[in-house]
Design a protein around this motif. Structure first.
Motif, PDB file in Angstrom:
ATOM      1  N   VAL A   1      -9.021   3.777  -3.252  1.00 48.33           N
ATOM      2  CA  VAL A   1      -7.849   2.905  -3.282  1.00 48.33           C
ATOM      3  C   VAL A   1      -7.897   2.143  -4.594  1.00 48.33           C
ATOM      4  O   VAL A   1      -8.935   1.568  -4.940  1.00 48.33           O
ATOM      5  CB  VAL A   1      -7.848   1.916  -2.096  1.00 48.33           C
ATOM      6  CG1 VAL A   1      -6.664   0.976  -2.170  1.00 48.33           C
ATOM      7  CG2 VAL A   1      -7.852   2.658  -0.774  1.00 48.33           C
TER       8      VAL A   1
ATOM      9  N   GLY B   1      -3.452   4.606  -2.506  1.00 45.41           N
ATOM     10  CA  GLY B   1      -4.591   5.295  -1.921  1.00 45.41           C
ATOM     11  C   GLY B   1      -4.413   6.798  -1.956  1.00 45.41           C
ATOM     12  O   GLY B   1      -3.294   7.309  -1.893  1.00 45.41           O
TER      13      GLY B   1
ATOM     14  N   ARG C   1      -0.992  -1.181  -4.289  1.00 42.28           N
ATOM     15  CA  ARG C   1      -2.294  -0.661  -3.868  1.00 42.28           C
ATOM     16  C   ARG C   1      -2.061   0.794  -3.486  1.00 42.28           C
ATOM     17  O   ARG C   1      -1.395   1.077  -2.502  1.00 42.28           O
ATOM     18  CB  ARG C   1      -2.817  -1.470  -2.691  1.00 42.28           C
ATOM     19  CG  ARG C   1      -4.208  -1.054  -2.279  1.00 42.28           C
ATOM     20  CD  ARG C   1      -4.759  -1.983  -1.242  1.00 42.28           C
ATOM     21  NE  ARG C   1      -5.121  -3.234  -1.899  1.00 42.28           N
ATOM     22  CZ  ARG C   1      -5.183  -4.397  -1.287  1.00 42.28           C
ATOM     23  NH1 ARG C   1      -4.902  -4.500  -0.022  1.00 42.28           N
ATOM     24  NH2 ARG C   1      -5.531  -5.473  -1.949  1.00 42.28           N
TER      25      ARG C   1
ATOM     26  N   SER D   1       0.853  -1.184   0.000  1.00 37.82           N
ATOM     27  CA  SER D   1       0.000   0.000   0.000  1.00 37.82           C
ATOM     28  C   SER D   1       0.891   1.237   0.000  1.00 37.82           C
ATOM     29  O   SER D   1       1.745   1.395   0.870  1.00 37.82           O
ATOM     30  CB  SER D   1      -0.894  -0.009   1.233  1.00 37.82           C
ATOM     31  OG  SER D   1      -1.746   1.093   1.213  1.00 37.82           O
TER      32      SER D   1
END
Length: 145
Positions: A102, A55, A53, A36
């Protein structure tokens, strides 16, 4: 072969099988591991082959639909950096400009993040921790200017 030697061979074979199993599990996790990150971290990274990932906020006025109605282009920002995203599929109902999102996928050589999955925040208070931290740092940096 003596019983002691047989036992030693069995223990050694068992340890070898255990090591092999640990290696196979570890390599499977490495292939499916998704990190992330924020848009700033995506642009700073040179590794474009890894699934990420990302965001951040969907930039207002950036949402564009192609003629087929399924492919969507938009920009994810952490207020410091902007990353263009392309996604083919149906967007979640809560996906809106100016709100948190996201996206999961890979950054292409052309600088466009090709998303395989798009998630929208589920209430007013939720934001991925890394994205919330990056937005806070970007806001503090703007205030100092």
């Amino acid at each position: 072969m003596k019983p002691r030697q047989k036992r030693l061979v069995l223990v050694a074979a068992g340890l070898a099988l255990l090591a092999l199993a640990a290696w196979l599990i570890s390599s499977a996790f490495q292939k499916n591991l998704v990190f992330s990150v924020t848009p700033t971290e995506v642009l700073a990274s040179a590794d474009r082959a890894r699934n990420l990932r990302m965001g951040g906020l969907v930039e207002k006025g950036s949402l564009r639909r192609d003629g087929d109605g399924v492919t969507v282009d938009f920009i994810i920002t952490d207020l410091a950096q902007r990353v263009p995203v392309r996604y083919s599929g149906i967007l979640p109902d809560l996906f809106k400009e100016g709100k948190g999102a996201v996206v999961q996928g890979k950054l292409g050589a052309d600088g466009v993040f090709t998303a395989t999955e798009v998630l929208a925040k589920h209430d007013e208070n939720y934001m991925p921790p890394d994205a919330a931290r990056a937005l806070k740092e970007a806001a503090e940096a703007k205030d100092k200017k």
